[in-house]
Motif scaffolding. Structure first.
Motif, PDB file in Angstrom:
ATOM      1  N   TYR A 138       0.652  -1.105   0.100  1.00 41.02           N
ATOM      2  CA  TYR A 138      -0.062   0.046   0.083  1.00 41.02           C
ATOM      3  C   TYR A 138       0.913   1.262  -0.155  1.00 41.02           C
ATOM      4  O   TYR A 138       1.770   1.268   0.644  1.00 41.02           O
ATOM      5  N   LYS A 146      -0.005   5.443   0.334  1.00 41.29           N
ATOM      6  CA  LYS A 146      -0.782   6.501   0.349  1.00 41.29           C
ATOM      7  C   LYS A 146      -0.319   7.616  -0.303  1.00 41.29           C
ATOM      8  O   LYS A 146       0.588   8.187   0.165  1.00 41.29           O
ATOM      9  N   ASN A 169      -9.020  13.818   4.835  1.00 42.60           N
ATOM     10  CA  ASN A 169      -8.707  13.004   3.753  1.00 42.60           C
ATOM     11  C   ASN A 169      -8.874  13.479   2.292  1.00 42.60           C
ATOM     12  O   ASN A 169      -8.832  12.745   1.301  1.00 42.60           O
ATOM     13  N   CYS A 175      -6.627  12.623  -1.063  1.00 43.20           N
ATOM     14  CA  CYS A 175      -5.694  11.451  -0.683  1.00 43.20           C
ATOM     15  C   CYS A 175      -6.385  10.426  -1.442  1.00 43.20           C
ATOM     16  O   CYS A 175      -7.491  10.142  -1.661  1.00 43.20           O
ATOM     17  N   ILE A 193      -4.908   5.823  -2.127  1.00 42.71           N
ATOM     18  CA  ILE A 193      -4.283   4.815  -1.618  1.00 42.71           C
ATOM     19  C   ILE A 193      -4.282   3.698  -2.863  1.00 42.71           C
ATOM     20  O   ILE A 193      -5.065   3.363  -3.587  1.00 42.71           O
ATOM     21  N   TRP A 209     -10.583   8.945  -1.532  1.00 41.30           N
ATOM     22  CA  TRP A 209     -10.968   9.073  -0.181  1.00 41.30           C
ATOM     23  C   TRP A 209     -12.330   8.572   0.026  1.00 41.30           C
ATOM     24  O   TRP A 209     -12.804   8.200   1.034  1.00 41.30           O
ATOM     25  N   TYR A 224     -11.205   2.292   0.661  1.00 43.21           N
ATOM     26  CA  TYR A 224      -9.997   3.349   1.316  1.00 43.21           C
ATOM     27  C   TYR A 224      -9.924   3.140   2.649  1.00 43.21           C
ATOM     28  O   TYR A 224      -8.898   2.962   3.329  1.00 43.21           O
TER      29      TYR A 224
END
Length: 331
Positions: free
Chosen positions: A205, A207, A240, A243, A245, A321, A326
């Motif tokens: 992962y 981010k 968030n 953002c 991931i 997000w 997520y």
């Protein structure tokens, strides 16, 4: 002699009828030709006719007229200006109760009043209750008895819609493996990285965040808004926002360097050298060593990039997000 004169008169009459028919036919042909022409050619002829008429009037003593093209004024008259209707704010609130979730952005872009409507807690509470359904997968913080708080209300309602609203849920369920586009994360900062193991499957992962870019854009967009709309509101709080991931599923362990704090410069998802599996390639560098723009020439021979090579990978996903997955990646 009288007989001859009658014949001559008949001949003259027949000639007149023939000439009148020919002239009528030519006029019709000219009309058809004029209709076939484009609008700009017709406009030129109209201007020529106006000039000719003005010249004739001047020759015959017409006073107060000048030769040349007519000058059309571009000033708007009072009859050309149509004033809009300023609807009361209560009417916009009533209309907002029938707006679909996918049309919220279009509704808010109509005018300042609609933008204010979608910036209120009343609008988001109404939208949530209108599409609320009892779902076992709904997280505890998104249930109806936990939606009374104003802080982060907008983000929570958007997250809940991807569980409860069928079109949004179908969009999530229809995602296919190895179809994510990692290039959408270019020039974003890697703020966190981790991995997990489940059986023989390894999940990596990363981010990424672009919060600074969003803050600059929002600041420039709010400069021309009224003071009522620029006030900070608790419902817009979203820690968030901006953002993502990235999840990479590999069938074996891979050596991954520490890239937290670096910015993504290159991302590629392709086929490995043996054409039997897929490979994820990421290149990251410090912010001060990135090119000025995304389209600028690469300086790879000068910049010490950190390379991340994951091979073989079974799947690569990018979760914004608001995606339900997520919030499950870190748990």
């Amino acid at each position: 002699m009288p007989k001859n004169t009658r014949k001559c008169k008949k001949k003259v009459k027949t000639r007149q009828t023939v000439t009148s028919a020919l002239s009528a036919l030519s006029v019709e042909r000219l009309k058809v030709a004029e209709d076939d022409r484009s609008w700009d050619e017709k406009a030129d002829d109209d201007e020529f006719d106006d000039e000719y008429k003005e010249g004739v009037n001047d020759e015959h003593g017409g006073a107060g007229r000048r030769r040349g093209k007519r000058k059309y004024s571009t000033k708007e008259t009072d009859s050309d200006i149509t004033e809009g209707i300023d609807l009361p704010l209560d009417i916009w609130f009533l209309i907002s109760e029938h707006i679909r979730p996918e049309d919220v952005g279009r509704f808010g872009a109509i005018c300042y009043a609609t933008f204010y409507v979608i910036s209120t807690g009343r609008f988001w509470n109404t939208l949530y209750k209108r599409h609320h359904r009892l779902i076992s997968q709904l997280p505890e913080e998104l249930t109806i008895w936990n939606m009374e708080r104003l802080r982060g209300l907008k983000a929570n309602v958007i997250r809940a819609l991807f569980y409860m609203y069928p079109p949004f849920h179908a969009r999530i369920a229809g995602e296919k493996p190895l179809t994510a586009d990692p290039t959408r994360l270019l020039r974003t900062q890697c703020v966190l990285q981790w991995h997990s193991k489940m059986g023989s499957i390894y999940r990596y992962y990363f981010k990424f965040s672009k919060q600074m870019q969003n803050k600059k854009r929002l600041t420039s967009a709010r400069e021309g808004l009224p003071a009522l709309m620029t006030k900070d509101s608790l419902i817009h709080v979203n820690d968030n926002e901006g953002c993502y991931i990235m999840e990479a599923v590999a069938s074996c362990i891979c050596a991954v360097p520490m890239v937290m704090g670096e910015y993504l410069h290159h991302a590629g998802l392709g086929v490995s050298a043996d054409l039997r599996s897929h490979r994820l390639h990421l290149s990251l560098a410090p912010a001060h060593l990135l090119p000025s723009t995304a389209s600028a020439k690469s300086r790879k021979y000068q910049v010490p990039y950190k390379e991340v090579m994951l091979e073989p990978v079974r799947d690569v996903r990018v979760y914004p997000w608001w995606h339900p997955q997520y919030w499950k990646c870190g748990r």
